[in-house]
Design a protein around this motif. Sequence first.
Motif, PDB file in Angstrom:
ATOM      1  N   THR A 203      37.067  41.563  32.561  1.00 52.72           N
ATOM      2  CA  THR A 203      36.336  40.467  33.204  1.00 52.72           C
ATOM      3  C   THR A 203      37.093  39.160  32.965  1.00 52.72           C
ATOM      4  O   THR A 203      37.846  39.051  31.990  1.00 52.72           O
ATOM      5  CB  THR A 203      34.898  40.335  32.654  1.00 52.72           C
ATOM      6  OG1 THR A 203      34.946  39.887  31.303  1.00 52.72           O
ATOM      7  CG2 THR A 203      34.171  41.670  32.717  1.00 52.72           C
ATOM      8  N   HIS A 204      36.890  38.192  33.854  1.00 53.43           N
ATOM      9  CA  HIS A 204      37.587  36.910  33.685  1.00 53.43           C
ATOM     10  C   HIS A 204      37.102  36.235  32.394  1.00 53.43           C
ATOM     11  O   HIS A 204      37.862  36.013  31.470  1.00 53.43           O
ATOM     12  CB  HIS A 204      37.335  36.013  34.905  1.00 53.43           C
ATOM     13  CG  HIS A 204      38.144  34.751  34.876  1.00 53.43           C
ATOM     14  ND1 HIS A 204      39.222  34.540  35.692  1.00 53.43           N
ATOM     15  CD2 HIS A 204      38.053  33.638  34.098  1.00 53.43           C
ATOM     16  CE1 HIS A 204      39.759  33.362  35.420  1.00 53.43           C
ATOM     17  NE2 HIS A 204      39.054  32.793  34.455  1.00 53.43           N
ATOM     18  N   LEU A 250      38.132  48.134  37.470  1.00 58.24           N
ATOM     19  CA  LEU A 250      37.720  46.906  38.163  1.00 58.24           C
ATOM     20  C   LEU A 250      38.012  45.671  37.316  1.00 58.24           C
ATOM     21  O   LEU A 250      37.960  45.725  36.080  1.00 58.24           O
ATOM     22  CB  LEU A 250      36.216  46.950  38.480  1.00 58.24           C
ATOM     23  CG  LEU A 250      35.724  48.057  39.426  1.00 58.24           C
ATOM     24  CD1 LEU A 250      34.202  47.993  39.558  1.00 58.24           C
ATOM     25  CD2 LEU A 250      36.389  47.958  40.790  1.00 58.24           C
ATOM     26  N   ILE A 251      38.298  44.581  38.006  1.00 54.76           N
ATOM     27  CA  ILE A 251      38.503  43.282  37.361  1.00 54.76           C
ATOM     28  C   ILE A 251      37.442  42.341  37.933  1.00 54.76           C
ATOM     29  O   ILE A 251      37.432  42.075  39.138  1.00 54.76           O
ATOM     30  CB  ILE A 251      39.910  42.727  37.664  1.00 54.76           C
ATOM     31  CG1 ILE A 251      40.977  43.762  37.261  1.00 54.76           C
ATOM     32  CG2 ILE A 251      40.140  41.406  36.951  1.00 54.76           C
ATOM     33  CD1 ILE A 251      42.314  43.543  37.970  1.00 54.76           C
ATOM     34  N   LEU A 252      36.513  41.889  37.092  1.00 53.10           N
ATOM     35  CA  LEU A 252      35.355  41.112  37.567  1.00 53.10           C
ATOM     36  C   LEU A 252      35.600  39.616  37.372  1.00 53.10           C
ATOM     37  O   LEU A 252      36.032  39.195  36.314  1.00 53.10           O
ATOM     38  CB  LEU A 252      34.081  41.497  36.798  1.00 53.10           C
ATOM     39  CG  LEU A 252      33.816  42.981  36.531  1.00 53.10           C
ATOM     40  CD1 LEU A 252      32.453  43.151  35.867  1.00 53.10           C
ATOM     41  CD2 LEU A 252      33.894  43.787  37.799  1.00 53.10           C
ATOM     42  N   GLY A 258      38.073  31.217  40.285  1.00 54.96           N
ATOM     43  CA  GLY A 258      39.221  31.366  41.180  1.00 54.96           C
ATOM     44  C   GLY A 258      39.687  32.817  41.118  1.00 54.96           C
ATOM     45  O   GLY A 258      39.418  33.524  40.145  1.00 54.96           O
ATOM     46  N   ASP A 259      40.385  33.255  42.175  1.00 57.06           N
ATOM     47  CA  ASP A 259      40.768  34.667  42.202  1.00 57.06           C
ATOM     48  C   ASP A 259      42.244  34.882  41.844  1.00 57.06           C
ATOM     49  O   ASP A 259      42.742  36.004  41.909  1.00 57.06           O
ATOM     50  CB  ASP A 259      40.445  35.290  43.573  1.00 57.06           C
ATOM     51  CG  ASP A 259      41.145  34.556  44.715  1.00 57.06           C
ATOM     52  OD1 ASP A 259      41.956  33.654  44.443  1.00 57.06           O
ATOM     53  OD2 ASP A 259      40.862  34.895  45.883  1.00 57.06           O
ATOM     54  N   ASP A 260      42.941  33.811  41.445  1.00 58.49           N
ATOM     55  CA  ASP A 260      44.388  33.944  41.193  1.00 58.49           C
ATOM     56  C   ASP A 260      44.691  34.979  40.110  1.00 58.49           C
ATOM     57  O   ASP A 260      45.506  35.879  40.308  1.00 58.49           O
ATOM     58  CB  ASP A 260      44.981  32.585  40.772  1.00 58.49           C
ATOM     59  CG  ASP A 260      45.049  31.618  41.938  1.00 58.49           C
ATOM     60  OD1 ASP A 260      44.742  32.043  43.067  1.00 58.49           O
ATOM     61  OD2 ASP A 260      45.395  30.447  41.707  1.00 58.49           O
ATOM     62  N   ALA A 261      44.051  34.817  38.939  1.00 60.16           N
ATOM     63  CA  ALA A 261      44.380  35.694  37.809  1.00 60.16           C
ATOM     64  C   ALA A 261      43.948  37.133  38.109  1.00 60.16           C
ATOM     65  O   ALA A 261      44.698  38.080  37.852  1.00 60.16           O
ATOM     66  CB  ALA A 261      43.709  35.183  36.540  1.00 60.16           C
ATOM     67  N   ALA A 262      42.737  37.305  38.676  1.00 63.20           N
ATOM     68  CA  ALA A 262      42.233  38.651  38.975  1.00 63.20           C
ATOM     69  C   ALA A 262      43.128  39.336  40.009  1.00 63.20           C
ATOM     70  O   ALA A 262      43.501  40.511  39.850  1.00 63.20           O
ATOM     71  CB  ALA A 262      40.793  38.571  39.473  1.00 63.20           C
ATOM     72  N   VAL A 274      37.042  42.285  41.895  1.00 64.08           N
ATOM     73  CA  VAL A 274      35.760  42.160  42.608  1.00 64.08           C
ATOM     74  C   VAL A 274      35.068  40.862  42.200  1.00 64.08           C
ATOM     75  O   VAL A 274      34.915  40.570  41.019  1.00 64.08           O
ATOM     76  CB  VAL A 274      34.851  43.408  42.394  1.00 64.08           C
ATOM     77  CG1 VAL A 274      34.662  43.732  40.930  1.00 64.08           C
ATOM     78  CG2 VAL A 274      33.493  43.221  43.052  1.00 64.08           C
ATOM     79  N   GLU A 275      34.699  40.089  43.238  1.00 68.06           N
ATOM     80  CA  GLU A 275      34.028  38.800  42.998  1.00 68.06           C
ATOM     81  C   GLU A 275      32.518  39.030  42.915  1.00 68.06           C
ATOM     82  O   GLU A 275      31.956  39.724  43.758  1.00 68.06           O
ATOM     83  CB  GLU A 275      34.349  37.848  44.145  1.00 68.06           C
ATOM     84  CG  GLU A 275      33.836  36.450  43.923  1.00 68.06           C
ATOM     85  CD  GLU A 275      34.128  35.552  45.130  1.00 68.06           C
ATOM     86  OE1 GLU A 275      35.190  34.923  45.130  1.00 68.06           O
ATOM     87  OE2 GLU A 275      33.296  35.500  46.050  1.00 68.06           O
TER      88      GLU A 275
END
Length: 311
Positions: A203-204, A250-252, A258-262, A274-275
């Motif tokens: 997860t972020h 999955l990476i939450l 922001g979606d850069d790192a994911a 996944v956002e």
Amino acid sequence: MKVQTLSAMLPRLLIAALCAASFSARADLRVLACEPEWGQLATEIGGDLVTVKTASAPGQDAHHIQARPSLLAQVRRADLVLCNGAGLEAGWLPVLLNRGGNPDVRQAPGLFLAAERVDRLEIPTTLDRADGDVHAMGNPHVHLDPRRIVSLSQQLADRFATLDPGNADQYKQQQEAWQAVFEPKIADWEQQAASLKGLKVITHHRSWIYLLDWLGMQRVDELEPKPGLPPTPGHLAKLVSKTEQQQVKLILYRPINGDDAANWLASRTPACAVELPLSPGEEGTDTLASLYDTLIQRLVNAHQVCQGDNP
Ligand SMILES: [Zn+2]
């Protein structure tokens, strides 16, 4: 003598009934909630008996909110300040309460800190500022476990009754009616999420730890090197091999991350980004129940799509 038929009297009876209802259901309690999830719970339990203002908007980072003058004015007028606690608002709630000029909401019963009234996960055994400074009292993001929400709904109804004893019976009835609808959904959600059991995720931020714990999913790591610190190239590089070795699926992340790192990690590994919304009011959710509906749908869909992409 003019004899009124029942049908002729009905409109007047209806108006009288509505007047009585609106009189007994007038808003008596002014609640200032720190986050949308607690504002929503107060609305769902308090109904017409409470007026609810919320200090942070859906999609904002509740760790960092400005104690602006309009918020101080709301503290001044509040009967109850309802916040997450457990350090989530450590950077702004003390300022708000100290400058708000309302001694009644500096402690119970005028102050209700939800996460400090349920068991918390990730309580640190030692305190080290190097471990980040936003989760010093354990993980504060308790609202993503609906079982804890049920317990808090009962405690909140009791608190409403303490502050507004004239309506105590109605708060109790409203909470019981709410729980009768909400609680059976928990088993439905668990059934819908059965395919997620044991699924490994990164997860972020540690925002979803209570959701993962409830649904039996496994946290492997975070994109943040420490809670509250932004992802670094060095930390992300380490996560590439960890994601592959541990078969993370999955990476939450939430929009505010922001979606850069994911996306960076997803593009270098078989895992999928996944956002997710974190609070009611985000991404088409309005009630607490619809937040859990959306979270589970998104996770189940993302897992299915990801499996299709990476069989
Ligand atoms: Zn946090």
